[in-house]
Scaffold this active site. Structure first.
Site, mmCIF file in Angstrom:
data_model
loop_
_atom_site.group_PDB
_atom_site.id
_atom_site.type_symbol
_atom_site.label_atom_id
_atom_site.label_comp_id
_atom_site.label_asym_id
_atom_site.label_seq_id
_atom_site.Cartn_x
_atom_site.Cartn_y
_atom_site.Cartn_z
ATOM 1 N N TYR A 97 31.238 35.427 35.697
ATOM 2 C CA TYR A 97 32.718 35.950 35.134
ATOM 3 C C TYR A 97 31.654 36.213 33.744
ATOM 4 O O TYR A 97 32.980 37.552 33.202
ATOM 5 C CB TYR A 97 33.119 34.781 35.100
ATOM 6 C CG TYR A 97 33.654 34.133 36.074
ATOM 7 C CD1 TYR A 97 34.689 35.095 36.216
ATOM 8 C CD2 TYR A 97 32.844 33.196 36.757
ATOM 9 C CE1 TYR A 97 35.023 34.557 37.956
ATOM 10 C CE2 TYR A 97 33.502 33.304 38.227
ATOM 11 C CZ TYR A 97 34.874 33.944 38.506
ATOM 12 O OH TYR A 97 35.130 32.850 39.599
ATOM 13 N N VAL A 119 38.283 30.639 43.848
ATOM 14 C CA VAL A 119 37.937 31.948 43.980
ATOM 15 C C VAL A 119 37.594 31.506 45.084
ATOM 16 O O VAL A 119 36.054 30.991 44.609
ATOM 17 C CB VAL A 119 37.396 32.600 42.627
ATOM 18 C CG1 VAL A 119 36.953 33.936 43.577
ATOM 19 C CG2 VAL A 119 38.530 32.686 41.807
ATOM 20 N N LEU A 120 37.010 32.450 45.559
ATOM 21 C CA LEU A 120 36.150 31.982 46.962
ATOM 22 C C LEU A 120 36.435 32.959 48.239
ATOM 23 O O LEU A 120 36.974 33.646 48.778
ATOM 24 C CB LEU A 120 36.689 30.781 47.855
ATOM 25 C CG LEU A 120 37.801 30.407 48.621
ATOM 26 C CD1 LEU A 120 37.389 29.456 50.161
ATOM 27 C CD2 LEU A 120 39.346 30.465 48.503
#
Length: 247
Positions: A226, A183-184
């Site tokens: 998260y 994830v970026l």
């Protein structure tokens, strides 16, 4: 190495590297109660019953012949259902003072230029990986979600500038489980709330394929991010375990 386990629910995604669990990640997340967190993602479950005669034929074979007979069950396989098509839509649209329109487009399908991905990884400071392995990772992923910036200047129809600014991908067994990786978000676009919808919509796309057990690895500084998306650490005492070569 201490590990944590999490479940999935949703702020902006600080850059997270999932590439090298040993060096960059020490948290393992599993999503819990996704169906409640993402109520709109419908899941269809079908059950099929065998005809009573199937079991009666087995019983009869055993009682009458005192031997077990192998009986082929009737076919109960459903017709193969089509998977949902990849999604693509405008997430954000803004107009600059000079009239240039910029659209941030989310896509859960389509090709990614491996050189564009390498450039994005460079921007966020990830260690370089061989292009051949990057290409293999993309090819073997179950799903790849992207964010692109498309800039449209006045009077330049057909000359839109498109740039990869975000990505997340998932691997899966195509039935029960999926793990989110890489994830970026481009540093120039961080702080605009793009990480949250990127992960949210990837989860929704997985749920549409009836995959509800979703895990990921995360650096300690983004555990809260998260958790706000519905992930939990160590649900029911589950611990991530790792094996590394000893050389």
């Amino acid at each position: 190495m201490r590990t944590l386990t999490l479940v999935a629910s949703y702020p902006l995604c600080p850059i997270v590297s999932f590439e090298l669990c040993r060096q960059a990640s020490n948290k393992l997340f599993f999503p819990c109660n996704i169906s409640e967190k993402l109520a709109k993602a419908s899941r269809v479950h079908k059950t099929y019953q065998l005809k009573a005669g199937f079991w009666e034929s087995i019983k009869s074979g055993i009682l009458n012949n005192n031997t077990t007979q192998v009986v082929e069950p009737p076919s109960t396989l459903p017709e193969e259902e089509e998977e949902p098509l990849p999604q693509e839509f405008v997430l954000i649209e803004k107009t600059e003072p000079d009239g240039t329109v910029e659209e941030i487009i989310f896509s859960s399908g389509g090709d990614i230029d491996v050189y564009d991905l390498q450039a994005l990884c460079d921007k966020v400071g990830w260690p370089r990986r061989p292009l051949s392995k990057l290409a293999a990772a993309l090819k073997n992923s179950y799903m790849v979600a992207t964010l692109h910036s498309v800039r449209k200047s006045p009077g330049s129809e057909g000359n839109d500038q498109k740039k990869l600014i975000g990505m997340a991908r998932a691997t899966s067994d195509h039935a029960f489980n999926a793990t989110i990786w890489d994830v970026l978000v481009d540093p120039g676009y961080q702080g605009q709330g793009l990480g949250k919808p990127l992960v949210e919509k990837l989860i929704r796309a997985l749920l549409q394929r009836d995959i509800g057990n979703i895990s990921l690895f995360a650096d300690s500084q983004v555990v809260e991010f998260y958790q706000n998306l519905g992930f939990e650490t160590d649900p029911e005492g589950i611990k991530g375990m790792f094996w590394y070569p000893k050389y």
